[in-house]
Write an enzyme that holds these catalytic residues in place. Structure first.
Site, PDB file in Angstrom:
ATOM      1  N   ASN A  84       1.189   0.198  -5.062  1.00 30.09           N
ATOM      2  CA  ASN A  84       0.291  -0.775  -4.455  1.00 30.09           C
ATOM      3  C   ASN A  84       0.270  -0.527  -2.945  1.00 30.09           C
ATOM      4  OD1 ASN A  84      -0.764  -3.165  -3.224  1.00 30.09           O
ATOM      5  ND2 ASN A  84      -0.317  -4.309  -5.089  1.00 30.09           N
ATOM      6  N   GLU A  97      -6.314  -5.276  -8.985  1.00 28.24           N
ATOM      7  CA  GLU A  97      -5.821  -6.592  -9.377  1.00 28.24           C
ATOM      8  C   GLU A  97      -6.614  -7.670  -8.654  1.00 28.24           C
ATOM      9  OE1 GLU A  97      -1.102  -5.410  -9.863  1.00 28.24           O
ATOM     10  OE2 GLU A  97      -1.734  -6.664  -8.183  1.00 28.24           O
ATOM     11  N   HIS A 136      -4.966  -4.939  -4.443  1.00 29.80           N
ATOM     12  CA  HIS A 136      -5.236  -6.337  -4.791  1.00 29.80           C
ATOM     13  C   HIS A 136      -6.069  -6.928  -3.658  1.00 29.80           C
ATOM     14  CE1 HIS A 136      -3.574 -10.326  -6.601  1.00 29.80           C
ATOM     15  NE2 HIS A 136      -4.747 -10.520  -6.050  1.00 29.80           N
ATOM     16  N   HIS A 180       6.109  -6.946  -9.427  1.00 29.42           N
ATOM     17  CA  HIS A 180       6.418  -7.986  -8.448  1.00 29.42           C
ATOM     18  C   HIS A 180       7.913  -7.957  -8.128  1.00 29.42           C
ATOM     19  CE1 HIS A 180       4.756 -11.326  -6.072  1.00 29.42           C
ATOM     20  NE2 HIS A 180       6.017 -11.712  -6.035  1.00 29.42           N
ATOM     21  N   ASP A 181       8.220  -7.527  -6.923  1.00 25.43           N
ATOM     22  CA  ASP A 181       9.585  -7.475  -6.393  1.00 25.43           C
ATOM     23  C   ASP A 181      10.482  -6.468  -7.099  1.00 25.43           C
ATOM     24  OD1 ASP A 181       8.904  -9.307  -4.481  1.00 25.43           O
ATOM     25  OD2 ASP A 181       9.899 -11.010  -5.441  1.00 25.43           O
ATOM     26  N   THR A 234       1.008 -14.432  -1.788  1.00 23.94           N
ATOM     27  CA  THR A 234       1.181 -13.351  -2.756  1.00 23.94           C
ATOM     28  C   THR A 234       1.153 -13.962  -4.153  1.00 23.94           C
ATOM     29  OG1 THR A 234       2.572 -11.446  -3.363  1.00 23.94           O
ATOM     30  CG2 THR A 234       3.705 -13.487  -2.759  1.00 23.94           C
ATOM     31  N   ARG A 275      -3.469  -4.152  13.855  1.00 29.59           N
ATOM     32  CA  ARG A 275      -3.803  -3.531  15.138  1.00 29.59           C
ATOM     33  C   ARG A 275      -5.294  -3.248  15.298  1.00 29.59           C
ATOM     34  NH1 ARG A 275      -0.761  -0.494  18.976  1.00 29.59           N
ATOM     35  NH2 ARG A 275      -2.207  -0.034  20.682  1.00 29.59           N
ATOM     36  N   GLY A 311       4.670  -2.256  -4.603  1.00 30.99           N
ATOM     37  CA  GLY A 311       4.083  -2.133  -3.286  1.00 30.99           C
ATOM     38  C   GLY A 311       5.052  -2.469  -2.171  1.00 30.99           C
ATOM     39  N   HIS A 312       5.383  -3.753  -2.013  1.00 31.10           N
ATOM     40  CA  HIS A 312       6.130  -4.204  -0.841  1.00 31.10           C
ATOM     41  C   HIS A 312       7.444  -3.452  -0.656  1.00 31.10           C
ATOM     42  CE1 HIS A 312       7.321  -7.061   2.283  1.00 31.10           C
ATOM     43  NE2 HIS A 312       8.512  -7.051   1.724  1.00 31.10           N
ATOM     44  N   HIS A 334      -5.760  -7.758   3.829  1.00 28.13           N
ATOM     45  CA  HIS A 334      -5.159  -6.419   3.738  1.00 28.13           C
ATOM     46  C   HIS A 334      -6.231  -5.455   3.219  1.00 28.13           C
ATOM     47  CE1 HIS A 334      -4.396  -8.199  -0.182  1.00 28.13           C
ATOM     48  NE2 HIS A 334      -3.394  -8.923   0.279  1.00 28.13           N
ATOM     49  N   ARG A 370      -8.329  -9.460  -1.583  1.00 28.81           N
ATOM     50  CA  ARG A 370      -8.458 -10.910  -1.546  1.00 28.81           C
ATOM     51  C   ARG A 370      -9.703 -11.298  -0.771  1.00 28.81           C
ATOM     52  NH1 ARG A 370      -3.918 -13.372  -3.554  1.00 28.81           N
ATOM     53  NH2 ARG A 370      -2.118 -11.995  -3.823  1.00 28.81           N
TER      54      ARG A 370
END
Length: 243
Positions: free
Chosen positions: A7, A70, A43, A190-191, A100, A18, A213-214, A50, A45
């Site tokens: 992701n 997603e 994903h 997720h996580d 999130t 920036r 992703g994160h 992002h 939004r």
């Protein structure tokens, strides 16, 4: 073999902080695939905080592995996936203002809505997946609405992993067993991280894909993007146990 979809939302977050085009999300997607990842996830939004809609169209031109989009199935989301035609659309029950993803679908309560949405997305020739908690009843209802896959929402697993990994994975193993029983493919996300990924992959039979992703992008700040993708692939394929 479980596939790794990266992701790249966080790369877009950094760019947007920036302005300009550094880092370049399109180049990042090209490189991540070159480094061995099996897919790219985004994903978008509504506020484009992002990934932007323009990114999604640009990425379609360069994603040669598998493109997974997603999002909440609004009219705008459906229009986007119809035009971009990713390999997979993952439906997430997020209201527009959440930071999130924080819940899975109630596939019983929203059965009629989901059945209609999934039929429409399938008519585009796109594989469907539903973001869902590890609840066998919800998974059985997911099969009834016609989705081809589910994506197990793994925040609870990740939160409890360091305390009792066996207890943390138990509901996910039961959920995966139910998914296999009712004929659903199994994704997860997720996580998930280098700390908890290998144990999860080993414990979830039939796991087809993880979307990360994160944690992966954060690890890349220390290890470099190419090395980090390789570390996650090794963890998925059982060659190293980072924990």
């Amino acid at each position: 073999m479980t596939r790794l979809s990266v992701n790249i939302n966080k790369i877009a977050t950094l760019r947007n902080a920036r302005g300009g085009n550094i880092p370049d999300v399109v180049k990042a997607a090209i490189d991540i695939q070159r480094f061995g990842a099996d897919g790219i996830t985004v994903h978008p939004r509504p506020d484009e905080r992002h990934i932007r809609r323009s990114d999604v169209y640009a990425l379609r031109e360069v994603v040669t592995t598998e493109f997974n989009i997603e999002g909440y199935p609004s009219a705008d989301f459906l229009k986007l996936i119809r035009e971009v035609h990713p390999e997979q659309a993952t439906l997430v029950p997020d209201p527009p203002d959440v930071l999130t993803s924080n819940a899975g679908w109630d596939t019983v309560r929203h059965a009629a809505q989901l059945k209609e949405l999934i039929a429409e997305i399938k008519s585009y020739g796109i594989r469907t997946s539903i973001f869902i908690a590890p609840d066998p009843a919800m998974i059985e209802a997911a099969a009834a609405v016609g989705t081809e896959r589910i994506e197990l929402y793994t925040e609870a697993y990740a939160s409890n992993f360091s305390h009792d990994r066996a207890a943390a994975i138990a509901p996910y193993a039961a959920a995966a067993a139910k998914a296999r029983e009712v004929g659903l493919g199994i994704n997860a996300g997720h996580d998930l991280s280098l700390e908890n990924l290998r144990y999860f992959t080993a414990g979830i039979h039939g796991l087809e894909e993880v979307s990360i992703g994160h944690a992966l992008i954060s690890d890349a700040l220390y290890f470099g993007l190419e090395n980090t993708v390789q570390l996650y692939l090794r963890a998925l394929r059982g060659n190293v146990d980072p924990a």
